[in-house]
Write a protein that holds these residues in place. Structure first.
Motif, mmCIF file in Angstrom:
data_model
loop_
_atom_site.group_PDB
_atom_site.id
_atom_site.type_symbol
_atom_site.label_atom_id
_atom_site.label_comp_id
_atom_site.label_asym_id
_atom_site.label_seq_id
_atom_site.Cartn_x
_atom_site.Cartn_y
_atom_site.Cartn_z
ATOM 1 N N MET A 1 0.856 -1.167 0.000
ATOM 2 C CA MET A 1 0.000 0.000 0.000
ATOM 3 C C MET A 1 0.905 1.234 0.000
ATOM 4 S SD MET A 1 -3.111 0.994 2.586
ATOM 5 C CE MET A 1 -3.810 -0.608 2.387
ATOM 6 N N ARG A 2 0.569 2.177 -0.820
ATOM 7 C CA ARG A 2 1.357 3.398 -0.968
ATOM 8 C C ARG A 2 1.195 4.304 0.252
ATOM 9 N NH1 ARG A 2 0.539 7.929 -5.708
ATOM 10 N NH2 ARG A 2 2.178 9.292 -4.971
ATOM 11 N N ARG A 15 -6.296 13.353 -7.225
ATOM 12 C CA ARG A 15 -5.671 12.221 -7.922
ATOM 13 C C ARG A 15 -5.590 10.995 -7.002
ATOM 14 N NH1 ARG A 15 -0.182 10.880 -8.053
ATOM 15 N NH2 ARG A 15 0.252 12.890 -7.092
ATOM 16 N N LEU A 16 -5.214 11.213 -5.760
ATOM 17 C CA LEU A 16 -5.102 10.101 -4.811
ATOM 18 C C LEU A 16 -6.458 9.461 -4.531
ATOM 19 C CD1 LEU A 16 -2.564 11.742 -2.360
ATOM 20 C CD2 LEU A 16 -2.128 9.749 -3.814
ATOM 21 N N GLY A 23 -9.309 1.186 -6.587
ATOM 22 C CA GLY A 23 -8.772 0.010 -5.903
ATOM 23 C C GLY A 23 -7.337 0.139 -5.439
ATOM 24 N N GLU A 24 -6.808 1.346 -5.371
ATOM 25 C CA GLU A 24 -5.445 1.570 -4.905
ATOM 26 C C GLU A 24 -5.472 2.421 -3.633
ATOM 27 O OE1 GLU A 24 -2.835 3.034 -8.025
ATOM 28 O OE2 GLU A 24 -4.190 2.178 -9.513
ATOM 29 N N PRO A 25 -5.755 1.801 -2.486
ATOM 30 C CA PRO A 25 -5.810 2.571 -1.241
ATOM 31 C C PRO A 25 -4.425 3.133 -0.904
ATOM 32 C CG PRO A 25 -5.856 0.240 -0.774
ATOM 33 C CD PRO A 25 -5.953 0.376 -2.258
ATOM 34 N N ASP A 42 -16.580 1.068 -1.047
ATOM 35 C CA ASP A 42 -17.010 -0.267 -1.447
ATOM 36 C C ASP A 42 -15.912 -1.313 -1.338
ATOM 37 O OD1 ASP A 42 -19.499 0.735 -2.051
ATOM 38 O OD2 ASP A 42 -18.972 1.144 -4.134
ATOM 39 N N MET A 43 -14.714 -0.934 -0.983
ATOM 40 C CA MET A 43 -13.591 -1.865 -0.938
ATOM 41 C C MET A 43 -13.592 -2.640 0.385
ATOM 42 S SD MET A 43 -9.650 -0.946 -1.517
ATOM 43 C CE MET A 43 -8.394 -2.176 -1.505
#
Length: 81
Positions: A1-2, A15-16, A23-25, A42-43
């Motif tokens: 995870m970033r 953007r984040l 789907g990129e938390p 929803d993730m």
């Protein structure tokens, strides 16, 4: 995870957030210490299984479900069908 620092999060929030929705938390950190995790609503949580019981009350299973079609199946195996 970033992980992103607070300044980067403020500068690039739109953007984040779009990435999180896709789907990129990510984690926002202050002085290198993780403060919050941003995920799409929803993730599911990592390792969370949402499948069990997801259709509770939506379908009914007949009492003889495990015997349905048994005569036909027996006939196929015995060559009577």
């Amino acid at each position: 995870m970033r992980t992103v620092n607070m300044h980067e999060a403020k500068t690039h929030l739109s953007r984040l957030v779009r990435a999180a929705v896709d789907g990129e938390p990510f984690v926002i950190a202050r002085a290198g210490k993780p403060m919050v995790r941003v995920v799409s609503i929803d993730m599911p949580e990592p390792g969370e299984a949402r499948r069990t019981g997801f259709m509770a009350g939506e379908i009914s299973v007949p009492a003889d479900f495990d015997r349905m079609g048994s005569r036909e199946i027996e006939a196929m195996f015995e060559g009577d069908g």
